[in-house]
Write a protein that holds these residues in place. Structure first.
Motif, PDB file in Angstrom:
ATOM      1  N   GLU A  35       0.830  -1.203   0.000  1.00  0.00           N
ATOM      2  CA  GLU A  35       0.000   0.000   0.000  1.00  0.00           C
ATOM      3  C   GLU A  35       0.865   1.254   0.000  1.00  0.00           C
ATOM      4  OE1 GLU A  35      -2.466  -0.524   3.395  1.00  0.00           O
ATOM      5  OE2 GLU A  35      -3.710  -2.063   2.428  1.00  0.00           O
ATOM      6  N   ARG A  36       1.971   1.225   0.750  1.00  0.00           N
ATOM      7  CA  ARG A  36       2.881   2.377   0.750  1.00  0.00           C
ATOM      8  C   ARG A  36       3.524   2.568  -0.609  1.00  0.00           C
ATOM      9  NH1 ARG A  36       6.796   1.703   5.723  1.00  0.00           N
ATOM     10  NH2 ARG A  36       6.502  -0.457   5.135  1.00  0.00           N
ATOM     11  N   LEU A  37       3.853   1.447  -1.287  1.00  0.00           N
ATOM     12  CA  LEU A  37       4.438   1.536  -2.628  1.00  0.00           C
ATOM     13  C   LEU A  37       3.440   2.149  -3.596  1.00  0.00           C
ATOM     14  CD1 LEU A  37       6.721   0.829  -4.648  1.00  0.00           C
ATOM     15  CD2 LEU A  37       5.530  -1.338  -5.006  1.00  0.00           C
ATOM     16  N   ILE A  38       2.190   1.703  -3.531  1.00  0.00           N
ATOM     17  CA  ILE A  38       1.154   2.247  -4.413  1.00  0.00           C
ATOM     18  C   ILE A  38       0.958   3.740  -4.132  1.00  0.00           C
ATOM     19  CG2 ILE A  38      -1.288   2.137  -5.012  1.00  0.00           C
ATOM     20  CD1 ILE A  38       0.375  -0.156  -6.111  1.00  0.00           C
ATOM     21  N   ALA A  39       0.932   4.120  -2.853  1.00  0.00           N
ATOM     22  CA  ALA A  39       0.773   5.530  -2.493  1.00  0.00           C
ATOM     23  C   ALA A  39       1.960   6.345  -2.984  1.00  0.00           C
ATOM     24  CB  ALA A  39       0.619   5.673  -0.977  1.00  0.00           C
ATOM     25  N   TRP A  40       3.154   5.786  -2.879  1.00  0.00           N
ATOM     26  CA  TRP A  40       4.346   6.500  -3.333  1.00  0.00           C
ATOM     27  C   TRP A  40       4.308   6.694  -4.843  1.00  0.00           C
ATOM     28  CZ3 TRP A  40       8.474   4.999  -6.497  1.00  0.00           C
ATOM     29  CH2 TRP A  40       9.543   5.873  -6.514  1.00  0.00           C
ATOM     30  N   VAL A  41       3.912   5.634  -5.568  1.00  0.00           N
ATOM     31  CA  VAL A  41       3.866   5.721  -7.032  1.00  0.00           C
ATOM     32  C   VAL A  41       2.830   6.745  -7.462  1.00  0.00           C
ATOM     33  CG1 VAL A  41       3.222   4.443  -9.110  1.00  0.00           C
ATOM     34  CG2 VAL A  41       4.757   3.421  -7.459  1.00  0.00           C
ATOM     35  N   SER A  42       1.679   6.752  -6.804  1.00  0.00           N
ATOM     36  CA  SER A  42       0.628   7.687  -7.207  1.00  0.00           C
ATOM     37  C   SER A  42       0.958   9.119  -6.827  1.00  0.00           C
ATOM     38  CB  SER A  42      -0.711   7.267  -6.602  1.00  0.00           C
ATOM     39  OG  SER A  42      -0.640   7.324  -5.199  1.00  0.00           O
ATOM     40  N   SER A  43       1.817   9.338  -5.835  1.00  0.00           N
ATOM     41  CA  SER A  43       2.159  10.694  -5.424  1.00  0.00           C
ATOM     42  C   SER A  43       3.297  11.290  -6.249  1.00  0.00           C
ATOM     43  CB  SER A  43       2.540  10.718  -3.950  1.00  0.00           C
ATOM     44  OG  SER A  43       3.784  10.066  -3.766  1.00  0.00           O
ATOM     45  N   ARG A  44       3.966  10.504  -7.030  1.00  0.00           N
ATOM     46  CA  ARG A  44       5.091  11.005  -7.830  1.00  0.00           C
ATOM     47  C   ARG A  44       4.584  11.751  -9.053  1.00  0.00           C
ATOM     48  NH1 ARG A  44       8.617  11.722  -4.618  1.00  0.00           N
ATOM     49  NH2 ARG A  44       7.525  10.711  -2.972  1.00  0.00           N
ATOM     50  N   ARG A  45       5.439  12.576  -9.600  1.00  0.00           N
ATOM     51  CA  ARG A  45       5.080  13.329 -10.801  1.00  0.00           C
ATOM     52  C   ARG A  45       5.069  12.438 -12.033  1.00  0.00           C
ATOM     53  NH1 ARG A  45       7.285  19.388 -10.600  1.00  0.00           N
ATOM     54  NH2 ARG A  45       6.917  19.763  -8.423  1.00  0.00           N
ATOM     55  N   ALA A  46       5.979  11.466 -12.072  1.00  0.00           N
ATOM     56  CA  ALA A  46       6.035  10.559 -13.226  1.00  0.00           C
ATOM     57  C   ALA A  46       4.809   9.662 -13.186  1.00  0.00           C
ATOM     58  CB  ALA A  46       7.299   9.714 -13.177  1.00  0.00           C
ATOM     59  N   PRO A  47       4.223   9.404 -14.339  1.00  0.00           N
ATOM     60  CA  PRO A  47       3.034   8.539 -14.353  1.00  0.00           C
ATOM     61  C   PRO A  47       3.394   7.111 -13.937  1.00  0.00           C
ATOM     62  CG  PRO A  47       3.455   9.488 -16.535  1.00  0.00           C
ATOM     63  CD  PRO A  47       4.539   9.942 -15.626  1.00  0.00           C
ATOM     64  N   ALA A  48       2.399   6.412 -13.455  1.00  0.00           N
ATOM     65  CA  ALA A  48       2.604   5.040 -13.005  1.00  0.00           C
ATOM     66  C   ALA A  48       3.005   4.143 -14.164  1.00  0.00           C
ATOM     67  CB  ALA A  48       1.341   4.521 -12.332  1.00  0.00           C
ATOM     68  N   MET A  49       2.649   4.526 -15.370  1.00  0.00           N
ATOM     69  CA  MET A  49       2.988   3.717 -16.539  1.00  0.00           C
ATOM     70  C   MET A  49       4.508   3.599 -16.698  1.00  0.00           C
ATOM     71  SD  MET A  49       1.770   1.841 -18.583  1.00  0.00           S
ATOM     72  CE  MET A  49       0.908   1.516 -20.035  1.00  0.00           C
ATOM     73  N   HIS A  50       5.238   4.654 -16.389  1.00  0.00           N
ATOM     74  CA  HIS A  50       6.700   4.597 -16.469  1.00  0.00           C
ATOM     75  C   HIS A  50       7.253   3.576 -15.486  1.00  0.00           C
ATOM     76  CE1 HIS A  50       6.750   8.934 -18.155  1.00  0.00           C
ATOM     77  NE2 HIS A  50       6.622   8.053 -19.119  1.00  0.00           N
ATOM     78  N   VAL A  51       6.670   3.536 -14.301  1.00  0.00           N
ATOM     79  CA  VAL A  51       7.118   2.575 -13.295  1.00  0.00           C
ATOM     80  C   VAL A  51       6.800   1.160 -13.753  1.00  0.00           C
ATOM     81  CG1 VAL A  51       6.817   1.816 -10.911  1.00  0.00           C
ATOM     82  CG2 VAL A  51       6.907   4.250 -11.436  1.00  0.00           C
ATOM     83  N   VAL A  52       5.621   0.967 -14.316  1.00  0.00           N
ATOM     84  CA  VAL A  52       5.233  -0.360 -14.800  1.00  0.00           C
ATOM     85  C   VAL A  52       6.164  -0.805 -15.923  1.00  0.00           C
ATOM     86  CG1 VAL A  52       3.416  -1.627 -16.004  1.00  0.00           C
ATOM     87  CG2 VAL A  52       2.837  -0.147 -14.086  1.00  0.00           C
ATOM     88  N   VAL A  53       6.487   0.096 -16.834  1.00  0.00           N
ATOM     89  CA  VAL A  53       7.400  -0.243 -17.937  1.00  0.00           C
ATOM     90  C   VAL A  53       8.782  -0.586 -17.384  1.00  0.00           C
ATOM     91  CG1 VAL A  53       8.608   0.715 -19.926  1.00  0.00           C
ATOM     92  CG2 VAL A  53       6.151   1.058 -19.682  1.00  0.00           C
ATOM     93  N   ALA A  54       9.249   0.165 -16.411  1.00  0.00           N
ATOM     94  CA  ALA A  54      10.568  -0.112 -15.831  1.00  0.00           C
ATOM     95  C   ALA A  54      10.588  -1.464 -15.130  1.00  0.00           C
ATOM     96  CB  ALA A  54      10.948   1.005 -14.850  1.00  0.00           C
ATOM     97  N   VAL A  55       9.533  -1.771 -14.374  1.00  0.00           N
ATOM     98  CA  VAL A  55       9.472  -3.063 -13.687  1.00  0.00           C
ATOM     99  C   VAL A  55       9.386  -4.200 -14.700  1.00  0.00           C
ATOM    100  CG1 VAL A  55       8.020  -4.494 -12.191  1.00  0.00           C
ATOM    101  CG2 VAL A  55       8.540  -2.144 -11.542  1.00  0.00           C
ATOM    102  N   ALA A  56       8.587  -4.016 -15.762  1.00  0.00           N
ATOM    103  CA  ALA A  56       8.484  -5.046 -16.800  1.00  0.00           C
ATOM    104  C   ALA A  56       9.829  -5.252 -17.491  1.00  0.00           C
ATOM    105  CB  ALA A  56       7.423  -4.656 -17.822  1.00  0.00           C
ATOM    106  N   PHE A  57      10.548  -4.164 -17.750  1.00  0.00           N
ATOM    107  CA  PHE A  57      11.867  -4.275 -18.380  1.00  0.00           C
ATOM    108  C   PHE A  57      12.831  -5.034 -17.468  1.00  0.00           C
ATOM    109  CE2 PHE A  57      16.164  -2.583 -18.966  1.00  0.00           C
ATOM    110  CZ  PHE A  57      16.381  -2.967 -20.281  1.00  0.00           C
ATOM    111  N   LEU A  58      12.818  -4.718 -16.192  1.00  0.00           N
ATOM    112  CA  LEU A  58      13.698  -5.416 -15.253  1.00  0.00           C
ATOM    113  C   LEU A  58      13.344  -6.898 -15.158  1.00  0.00           C
ATOM    114  CD1 LEU A  58      14.003  -2.772 -12.414  1.00  0.00           C
ATOM    115  CD2 LEU A  58      15.756  -3.449 -14.056  1.00  0.00           C
ATOM    116  N   ALA A  59      12.044  -7.206 -15.137  1.00  0.00           N
ATOM    117  CA  ALA A  59      11.629  -8.613 -15.076  1.00  0.00           C
ATOM    118  C   ALA A  59      12.046  -9.352 -16.349  1.00  0.00           C
ATOM    119  CB  ALA A  59      10.119  -8.706 -14.873  1.00  0.00           C
TER     120      ALA A  59
END
Length: 151
Positions: A50-74
């Motif tokens: 929940e803290r991770l989700i809150a942190w992602v939603s509070s950032r200026r970068a869209p969540a899609m960038h985070v999802v793409v980065a996690v998918a790339f790392l995986a």
């Protein structure tokens, strides 16, 4: 119309006066939190998520960038694991081939030694059977040869 610049009084060190109403900050108070880590063991992972989700939603970068980065790392992790697995398979096959080659080389060397031994004993066996070595050259001329009863 030119505007005149003014110097603020706070930027001039000689203009500063000690304010009598400024007091040193008080120390923060410590208190005991009930429950501790043992009570949060099961809910710890959920609250972290929940803290991770809150942190992602509070950032200026869209969540899609985070999802793409996690998918790339995986994907990179999976590719590295697949490459490592393929390298291990190739190494295993290579060692099996080396063992097979050494076994075949040993078999060829054994067969060559056996052939050399048989060739060395051939003159003795021929003499035991009553054969004699050739005493000169013998040549046969077939130019005047005619078949059967024809002459």
């Amino acid at each position: 119309m030119a505007t005149a610049r003014t110097i603020r009084s706070s930027s001039n060190p000689s203009a500063r006066k000690a304010s009598p109403d400024i007091r040193p900050a008080s120390r923060p108070e410590l208190r005991v939190v009930a429950g501790g880590k043992s009570a949060e063991a099961g809910a710890g992972r959920a609250s972290r998520f929940e803290r991770l989700i809150a942190w992602v939603s509070s950032r200026r970068a869209p969540a899609m960038h985070v999802v793409v980065a996690v998918a790339f790392l995986a994907a990179t992790l999976v590719a590295a694991l697949m490459l490592r697995t393929q390298m291990v398979q190739n190494s295993f096959e290579s060692s099996e081939l080396e063992v097979s080659i050494s076994r075949l080389t040993q078999d060829v060397q054994d067969d060559q030694a056996k052939l050399s031994q048989l060739q060395a004993s051939l003159p003795q066996k021929a003499t035991d059977m009553g054969m004699v070595p050739q005493q000169g050259s013998v040549s046969i001329d077939l130019n005047g040869y005619k078949k059967g009863g024809q002459q």
